[in-house]
Design an enzyme around this catalytic site. Sequence first.
Site, PDB file in Angstrom:
ATOM      1  N   GLU A   8     -28.789 -35.722 -10.978  1.00  0.00           N
ATOM      2  CA  GLU A   8     -30.071 -35.649 -11.683  1.00  0.00           C
ATOM      3  C   GLU A   8     -29.875 -35.536 -13.199  1.00  0.00           C
ATOM      4  O   GLU A   8     -30.766 -35.131 -13.941  1.00  0.00           O
ATOM      5  CB  GLU A   8     -30.927 -34.532 -11.091  1.00  0.00           C
ATOM      6  CG  GLU A   8     -31.529 -35.001  -9.756  1.00  0.00           C
ATOM      7  CD  GLU A   8     -32.149 -33.910  -8.893  1.00  0.00           C
ATOM      8  OE1 GLU A   8     -31.994 -32.734  -9.216  1.00  0.00           O
ATOM      9  OE2 GLU A   8     -32.774 -34.263  -7.880  1.00  0.00           O
TER      10      GLU A   8
ATOM     11  N   TYR B 230     -48.176 -14.774 -19.346  1.00  0.00           N
ATOM     12  CA  TYR B 230     -46.804 -15.262 -19.533  1.00  0.00           C
ATOM     13  C   TYR B 230     -46.601 -16.660 -18.959  1.00  0.00           C
ATOM     14  O   TYR B 230     -45.792 -17.428 -19.462  1.00  0.00           O
ATOM     15  CB  TYR B 230     -45.783 -14.244 -18.994  1.00  0.00           C
ATOM     16  CG  TYR B 230     -45.657 -13.105 -19.951  1.00  0.00           C
ATOM     17  CD1 TYR B 230     -44.762 -13.152 -21.008  1.00  0.00           C
ATOM     18  CD2 TYR B 230     -46.510 -12.014 -19.857  1.00  0.00           C
ATOM     19  CE1 TYR B 230     -44.701 -12.124 -21.936  1.00  0.00           C
ATOM     20  CE2 TYR B 230     -46.462 -10.982 -20.779  1.00  0.00           C
ATOM     21  CZ  TYR B 230     -45.549 -11.040 -21.818  1.00  0.00           C
ATOM     22  OH  TYR B 230     -45.495 -10.040 -22.742  1.00  0.00           O
TER      23      TYR B 230
HETATM   24 ZN    ZN Z   1     -33.720 -31.761  -7.182  1.00  0.00          ZN
END
Ligand code: ZN
Length: 216
Positions: free
Chosen positions: A75, A121
């Site tokens: 990735e 947050y």
């Molecule tokens: Zn992934």
Amino acid sequence: MSEESKLRDLICLLAKSMFDRGLTGGSTGNISARTADGGLLVSPTGTSFGRLDPARLSRFDAQGVHVGGDKPTKEMPLHSAFYDTRSTAGAVVHLHSCHSVALSMMPDVDADSFLPPLTPYGIMKLGRVKLLPFFLPGDPAMGDAVRGLAGKRSAVMLANHGPVVAGKDIEAACNAIEELEDTARLALLTRGMSPQMLTDAQVRALVTKFDVEWDG
Ligand code: ZN
């Protein structure tokens, strides 16, 4: 200990902490951080967040050439897309975290603002989170989709897959992605219960006071 050794240890420590708390299981998730010389350290392909080895992290030089360590995550295009479009990005984290993935499957989710305005947050650390469509894992089109945002979002959610968050450094990126998962969990816990969300005026006040990237 050198700065780079400290960074290598910190990447592995934070990854293990997330693994130990069930934020990403098996050999899922990937993590990267900029080095002082403009290069990158990246988790290797097929590795578990619970057992990353500081000495075997993939090392890239400032020109993006793989110069050491194991083969990087498949990735990688996702990580590169954030570094190339956000000059402030010092680290990128991707998880397969249960609640945010579940929320991405809901039919009524807002693709332009994936997380509802539940807590301050969630807004301050993430800005508006973009929901991207489903892609096959490792498809370079995922990186193209992030590039298409032109650096305006620090956090995206890959539908039916997991979140990806960039931060100014490795701790900021990890803190932000944990906030994303916590907010998604709150959204699911309170789903169908008409929770009191932050009002538009409260969101606007947060965006102004904490200089949040919100309108891109
Ligand atoms: Zn992934």
